[in-house]
Design a protein around this motif. Structure first.
Motif: not given
Length: 467
Positions: A158, A161, A173-174, A177, A188, A193, A196, A199
């Protein structure tokens, strides 16, 4: 700085050469990460060993930060490296990413008995991510996974990200993830979540953030307070109050009620975005509707308003909210009492202190010291001394900063005899006065003609400092 560096070098030399067998060093390096004060030493030798250990770490840290030929210097020390030592040095060098990486590589290559653990590896990974050294970060992660079977924890995943988001690298970042389940065996979860989501909000991709929340719900996960706070704070920061309100209403209609009330989240978002007046208006409206905010939100609002100088508004808001059933906690008083004391409203400060005592809070120095200082500023020295004596009995014992403040205020007010008494009192309690207090008291006593007492204070300083 040079003196402290030389002193730490001496400690390191003594520490390394008092132990004849280097192989026994790891046993003395106290691998526990708990606070050492929780286990007081049984004899001076043990205390000296612990002090030498941390002096050695301090010296190694200085070498890592400042020595251009770090590896050569470290090799000359002949130290035994273990995971605890590496972790502590890396944590102390968190602002020096390149140097931290060099030290970690040196520890791995020059000490075959050292095997990295997840603890120090993740500390290094965070340092590299914070400094945007992503290529080095991924090399370390791949090497640790291949040769040592280490993987990332959810918290560190985390963190990476979020760092990608802070640096505007939303594509990375995506990608991280999406790779989390296969590459790092990390589910996940709601927390991933949220990372992300943070971000996406950092890069102002609000449509993508909202779509991520809908995806989270479709997976059968339940948004938590952090989920709501991230989105609401981001919308409020960008002046999108209407979108934040509609989002909270929609979540409530779907049955996903926020863990706290929606308006509390909006107030928090406005405060974080710096819109103090808008937050004040919303809280004022809530109070008029006989609805009080959450105490943590209320404390944050009070702190922000006090910093802006509107202490009178805070006092009025406090009495209104408590009249409607708000139960203030100790943090409420930690914000209000120093603020009202600073502006000289001593009656309000005493009322707040008595309320805190009635609520079951035992007064500690952070609560009663501002009142003592406020009375001294107003010239109420006798009342301040009497109140201080009362707090010593009813509250927590005063600490060194409180005595220092009281001696300083008494000296500024010409009460040098009382200042001398408090100086001797704190030494009897084992609290070492600072040099400025000795100078203030002795000079004041001499100028006021009390040379005998000034001589006693000078003798006390000599006996304490040995100079």
């Amino acid at each position: 700085m040079l003196r402290s560096f030389a002193k730490s070098s001496l400690h390191l030399h003594l520490y390394l050469h008092q132990n004849q067998n280097p192989k026994t060093l790891p046993l003395l390096l106290l691998r526990q990460l708990t606070t050492l004060n929780a286990f007081p030493p049984q004899n001076p030798a043990v205390a000296r060993t612990k002090d030498d250990y941390f002096s050695a770490i301090h010296h190694i840290t200085n070498i890592v930060r400042r020595d251009h030929f770090m590896e050569r210097t470290l090799n000359k020390l002949c130290i035994a490296v273990d995971s605890d030592l590496v972790f502590r040095v890396l944590r102390a060098c968190s602002a020096s990413a390149t140097e931290s990486l060099r030290f970690f590589n040196w520890a791995r290559t020059h000490h075959p008995t050292y095997h990295p653990t997840t603890l120090e590896t993740e500390e290094l990974v965070k340092t590299l991510a914070r400094s945007k050294k992503y290529e080095s970060m991924w090399k370390i992660l791949d090497s640790m996974k291949t040769h040592h079977g280490l993987t990332l924890s959810q918290d560190t995943l985390c963190f990476i990200i979020q760092e990608y988001g802070k640096h505007g690298l939303i594509d990375q970042a995506v990608e991280l993830f999406n790779r989390a389940p296969k590459t790092f065996n990390c589910l996940q979860s709601v927390e991933v979540h949220n990372a992300l989501l943070f971000s996406l909000c950092q890069t102002k991709l609000f449509h993508g953030a909202y779509a991520l929340v809908r995806r989270l719900i479709r997976k059968g996960l339940v948004p938590n307070k952090m989920t709501y706070s991230i989105l609401v704070n981001a919308w409020c920061y960008n002046g999108k109050m209407k979108e934040a309100q509609l989002f909270l209403e929609e979540m409530s209609e779907k049955g996903f009620n926020p863990p706290v009330r929606g308006r509390d989240l909006l107030v928090e978002g406005l405060l974080n975005a710096g819109y103090i007046e808008a937050a004040k208006d919303m809280v004022r409206k809530m109070v008029k509707e006989n609805c009080v905010p959450d105490v943590s939100i209320f404390n944050a609002l009070l702190e922000a308003i006090c910093k802006s100088g509107e202490v009178e508004f805070c006092i009025g808001l406090y009495w209104e909210a408590t009249g409607l059933g708000l139960c203030p906690d100790i943090n409420t008083y930690k914000v209000l009492i120093p603020a009202v004391s600073k502006v000289g409203r001593m009656d309000d400060a005493f009322r707040l202190l008595h309320n805190a005592i009635e609520d079951g809070h035992k007064p500690f120095p952070g609560l009663y010291a501002p009142i003592v200082k406020g009375m001294c500023r107003n010239g109420q020295f006798d009342d301040a001394f009497c109140f201080f004596s009362e707090m010593k009995v009813k509250g927590h014992p005063p600490n060194r900063p409180v005595y220092t403040m009281l001696i300083t205020m008494a000296g500024r007010g010409g009460r040098f005899v009382e200042a001398a008494n408090y100086l001797m009192e704190m030494t009897e309690l084992g609290l070492m006065p600072i040099s400025r207090c000795f100078d203030l008291v002795t000079d004041g006593l001499k100028n006021s003609g009390k040379h005998d007492l000034a001589k006693r204070i000078e003798q006390l300083e000599v006996s304490l400092r040995g100079t």
